[in-house]
Design a protein around this motif. Structure first.
Motif, short mmCIF file in Angstrom:
data_model
loop_
_atom_site.label_atom_id
_atom_site.label_comp_id
_atom_site.label_asym_id
_atom_site.label_seq_id
_atom_site.Cartn_x
_atom_site.Cartn_y
_atom_site.Cartn_z
N ALA A 1 0.83 -1.21 0.00
CA ALA A 1 0.00 0.00 0.00
C ALA A 1 0.87 1.25 0.00
N THR A 2 0.34 2.28 -0.62
CA THR A 2 0.95 3.61 -0.58
C THR A 2 0.34 4.39 0.57
N ARG A 3 1.16 5.06 1.35
CA ARG A 3 0.64 5.83 2.47
C ARG A 3 -0.31 6.92 1.96
N PRO A 4 -1.56 6.93 2.43
CA PRO A 4 -2.50 7.97 2.00
C PRO A 4 -2.00 9.36 2.38
N GLU A 5 -2.25 10.32 1.50
CA GLU A 5 -1.82 11.69 1.77
C GLU A 5 -2.60 12.27 2.93
N LYS A 6 -3.85 11.82 3.11
CA LYS A 6 -4.66 12.24 4.24
C LYS A 6 -5.63 11.13 4.59
N ALA A 7 -6.21 11.24 5.78
CA ALA A 7 -7.11 10.19 6.27
C ALA A 7 -8.51 10.38 5.67
N ASP A 8 -8.64 10.07 4.38
CA ASP A 8 -9.91 10.23 3.70
C ASP A 8 -10.42 8.87 3.22
N LEU A 9 -11.59 8.88 2.56
CA LEU A 9 -12.21 7.63 2.12
C LEU A 9 -11.37 6.95 1.05
N GLN A 10 -10.82 7.70 0.15
CA GLN A 10 -10.00 7.12 -0.90
C GLN A 10 -8.83 6.34 -0.30
N GLY A 11 -8.18 6.94 0.70
CA GLY A 11 -7.07 6.27 1.34
C GLY A 11 -7.50 5.02 2.08
N LEU A 12 -8.66 5.08 2.74
CA LEU A 12 -9.19 3.93 3.48
C LEU A 12 -9.50 2.79 2.51
N ARG A 13 -10.13 3.10 1.39
CA ARG A 13 -10.45 2.07 0.41
C ARG A 13 -9.17 1.40 -0.10
N HIS A 14 -8.16 2.20 -0.36
CA HIS A 14 -6.89 1.66 -0.86
C HIS A 14 -6.24 0.72 0.16
N VAL A 15 -6.14 1.18 1.41
CA VAL A 15 -5.48 0.37 2.44
C VAL A 15 -6.26 -0.91 2.71
N MET A 16 -7.60 -0.81 2.78
CA MET A 16 -8.41 -2.00 3.05
C MET A 16 -8.28 -3.01 1.92
N GLU A 17 -8.34 -2.56 0.69
CA GLU A 17 -8.22 -3.48 -0.44
C GLU A 17 -6.87 -4.17 -0.45
N ARG A 18 -5.80 -3.40 -0.23
CA ARG A 18 -4.48 -4.01 -0.23
C ARG A 18 -4.35 -5.03 0.90
N HIS A 19 -4.98 -4.74 2.04
CA HIS A 19 -4.94 -5.68 3.16
C HIS A 19 -5.65 -6.97 2.80
N ILE A 20 -6.82 -6.86 2.22
CA ILE A 20 -7.61 -8.03 1.83
C ILE A 20 -6.83 -8.93 0.87
N LEU A 21 -6.11 -8.31 -0.07
CA LEU A 21 -5.42 -9.05 -1.11
C LEU A 21 -4.03 -9.53 -0.69
N SER A 22 -3.61 -9.19 0.52
CA SER A 22 -2.25 -9.50 0.95
C SER A 22 -2.18 -10.34 2.22
N VAL A 23 -3.17 -10.22 3.10
CA VAL A 23 -3.10 -10.85 4.42
C VAL A 23 -4.14 -11.97 4.49
N PRO A 24 -3.72 -13.22 4.67
CA PRO A 24 -4.68 -14.32 4.67
C PRO A 24 -5.60 -14.32 5.89
N PHE A 25 -6.78 -14.87 5.70
CA PHE A 25 -7.69 -15.19 6.79
C PHE A 25 -7.38 -16.64 7.15
N GLU A 26 -6.78 -16.86 8.33
CA GLU A 26 -6.30 -18.21 8.66
C GLU A 26 -6.28 -18.43 10.16
N ASN A 27 -6.27 -19.71 10.53
CA ASN A 27 -6.28 -20.07 11.95
C ASN A 27 -5.18 -21.08 12.28
N LEU A 28 -4.05 -20.99 11.58
CA LEU A 28 -2.99 -21.98 11.74
C LEU A 28 -2.46 -22.06 13.16
N ASP A 29 -2.33 -20.91 13.83
CA ASP A 29 -1.75 -20.92 15.17
C ASP A 29 -2.61 -21.66 16.18
N TYR A 30 -3.91 -21.76 15.91
CA TYR A 30 -4.77 -22.55 16.79
C TYR A 30 -4.37 -24.02 16.76
#
Length: 266
Positions: free
Chosen positions: A15-44
């Motif tokens: 992700a690119t650091r948003p220039e300000k805390a606006d909706l565009q920046g939130l959408r970008h960070v959330m999407e990049r998180h979804i596409l990069s960080v797995p939903f997993e329970n391996l440590d259990y």
């Protein structure tokens, strides 16, 4: 200025650091998180401790891992707050075949932007890719489907995907520490869905990749679907690395996969 681990967090999710805390920046960070960080329970199933406080950042950022809602949503909240967003921790109840689960059974985020509240959730498996406007009761189109928020009882909001209920969130914020008893239950109870099933799942631009147990691999890419059974431990290690970016030194123990878990990953 963000401290080092938050800068590393942005690099971790591409992700690119948003220039300000606006909706565009939130959408970008959330999407990049979804596409990069797995939903997993391996440590259990690796008998590793689960952290909800700032220690979870080491797992998500330094170890390139994912987690359940008690891990990835708090981690994202720390990042968003470092970026200047106002974030609330909301308690939720997961919709199960026999009705709503326990209070504090799910953890989601509410992010405020210019007086408007947005639901942000990267730890459910069927969550939206982009923030959902919490005051809207109209269908909200998302790459993952049509989401709808409906008024529930006593200030609660019910979240639906394609007309089917997912979970309920309550509008009164809580502390991350308030989830400790429920986390203990998920970690110890034979009825815990996280102990009954082993899964690792990640969204792609046009679909979903899921590994259940250490053997059952499924892929969705647009209208194409495929499944395969991995041959051996070496193939499982490679699958975790190739598809989820997870380098393991040992495989998690497989539970009885014949048990209905109540956790949906697709």
């Amino acid at each position: 200025m963000l401290d080092d681990i938050m800068e590393d967090y942005l690099r971790r999710i591409g992700a690119t650091r948003p220039e300000k805390a606006d909706l565009q920046g939130l959408r970008h960070v959330m999407e990049r998180h979804i596409l990069s960080v797995p939903f997993e329970n391996l440590d259990y199933h690796l008998d590793e401790e689960i952290f909800m406080d700032e220690r979870v950042l080491d797992k998500i950022v330094r170890k390139s891992r994912g987690g359940g809602c008690y891990e990835v949503n708090p981690a994202l909240s720390f990042l968003l707050e470092a970026l200047g967003y106002e974030v609330d921790i909301l308690p939720g109840r997961v919709q199960r075949p026999d009705g709503l689960g326990p209070f504090l059974g799910h953890l989601a985020l509410r992010v405020w932007i210019d007086g408007e509240a947005w639901l942000v959730d990267v730890g459910f498996g069927r969550n939206s890719r982009f923030p959902l406007r919490m005051d809207s009761r109209e269908a909200q189109s998302d790459p993952h489907g049509e989401y709808e928020l409906r008024d529930g009882e006593a200030g609660a909001v019910d979240v639906y995907l394609n007309g089917k209920p997912l979970y309920q969130v309550h509008d009164r914020p809580v502390r991350i520490a308030d989830f400790a008893p429920t986390l203990w239950w998920y970690r110890t109870s034979p009825e815990s869905s996280f102990l009954q099933g082993l899964f690792c799942s990640i969204r792609t631009e046009d679909g979903l990749v899921t590994l259940k147990g250490n053997t059952q691999m499924s892929r969705v890419a647009g209208s194409e679907r495929s499944k395969e059974t991995l041959e051996d431990d070496a193939a499982a290690f490679e699958a975790y690395k190739q598809h989820f970016g997870i380098a393991l030194d040992r495989l998690p123990k497989e539970p009885n996969l014949g048990v209905t878990t109540g956790v949906r990953t697709e």
